[in-house]
Design a protein around this motif. Sequence first.
Motif, short mmCIF file in Angstrom:
data_model
loop_
_atom_site.label_atom_id
_atom_site.label_comp_id
_atom_site.label_asym_id
_atom_site.label_seq_id
_atom_site.Cartn_x
_atom_site.Cartn_y
_atom_site.Cartn_z
N MET A 46 0.82 -1.21 0.00
CA MET A 46 0.00 0.00 0.00
C MET A 46 0.85 1.26 0.00
O MET A 46 0.45 2.29 -0.54
N GLY A 47 2.06 1.18 0.58
CA GLY A 47 2.93 2.35 0.62
C GLY A 47 3.98 2.38 -0.47
O GLY A 47 4.82 3.29 -0.49
N GLU A 48 3.95 1.41 -1.38
CA GLU A 48 4.98 1.31 -2.42
C GLU A 48 4.81 2.42 -3.46
O GLU A 48 3.76 2.56 -4.08
N ALA A 49 5.89 3.20 -3.65
CA ALA A 49 5.82 4.34 -4.56
C ALA A 49 6.05 3.94 -6.01
O ALA A 49 5.70 4.70 -6.93
N ASN A 50 6.66 2.77 -6.24
CA ASN A 50 7.04 2.38 -7.61
C ASN A 50 6.26 1.16 -8.08
O ASN A 50 6.81 0.26 -8.68
N ARG A 51 4.94 1.18 -7.81
CA ARG A 51 4.15 0.00 -8.15
C ARG A 51 4.01 -0.18 -9.66
O ARG A 51 4.01 -1.30 -10.17
N ARG A 52 3.84 0.90 -10.38
CA ARG A 52 3.54 0.78 -11.81
C ARG A 52 4.77 1.01 -12.69
O ARG A 52 4.81 0.56 -13.82
N GLU A 53 5.74 1.71 -12.18
CA GLU A 53 6.95 1.98 -12.97
C GLU A 53 8.15 1.83 -12.05
O GLU A 53 8.44 2.69 -11.24
N GLY A 54 8.85 0.73 -12.18
CA GLY A 54 9.96 0.43 -11.30
C GLY A 54 11.15 1.35 -11.49
O GLY A 54 11.37 1.88 -12.60
#
Length: 327
Positions: free
Chosen positions: A189-197
């Motif tokens: 839920m806190g991951e900033a790079n979910r869609r673009e690593g």
Amino acid sequence: MRALLVVNPAATTTSARTRDVLAHALASDLELEVAQTRYRGHARDLARQAAEGGKTELVVALGGDGTVNEVVNGLLTHGPDPDSHPRLAVVPGGSTNVFARALGLPNDAVEATGALLDALRDGSERTIGLGLAAGTPGSEDEGAPSRWFTFCAGFGFDAGVVGRVEQQRERGKRSTHALYVRQVVRQFMGEANRREGSITLERPGATEGSTEVVEGLAMSIICNTAPWTYLGNRPVYPSPRASFDAALDLFALSKLSAPAVTRYATQLLASTPQRGPHGKHAVSLHDLTDFTLHSQAPLPFQMDGDHLGLRTSVTFTGVRRALRVIV
């Protein structure tokens, strides 16, 4: 045989009485010295002193994967030399014991001690490969000390989960699978790079002097053996071909959207020694000797389940035949 038993008194699955019984059993066959760890890094210091002393032939680690990792790094302070370093033996005492179980040892400390004594009497041992991680020259992490790992490292998402679990354990929470699951959800839920690593992989290319680059990775797991970890008694195989007899394997994902995570998490839970996760967002590389992972922003980094803070770049080396182990 002169041996040192390094005991972690905080090992989660053994009591003080059990540890005393195990030490007594080992002392029946060995000229045994027993040392209890008192602080983080103490097991490394004890193993280094044993290696440098020149008289100890065997170091036995009684504890979890963190204790084993410290002992290995102490033994290899001056680099790998299986012919001169003391041999390593492991008696599992942690909550997961991935390294010991990957070696084929029983997960019960008493049974593992019996297996160790049998192996010593039979002269049974093997020489295994290890992973080495270091700061990348020219990066802001260039001065980070080199460190060996026995079964895995992680850069990004899984390391963030490990860091969250460590924080909860420092607050008195027990290390349970439910705790890990909760922290996986919170990390997602806190991951900033979910869609673009933000992770880039660089490794030597097929032609001399060339470099192969893979960009846009959202998470990366580096395996030195299979399985990567256990959920209770269920082994998990992101890199089924990883082996102590080869270099390093890498499993990475380029996308951490909810559908992608659901798909690959399901594949991980169903993974086997023959088949791991696969698909258009999965990257699987086998038997890598040298490679580097870079990130545009600092990411969590872990080795053998020990959170080591944030890094922007890590260089990995797979070292074959690094250490002799009694099995």
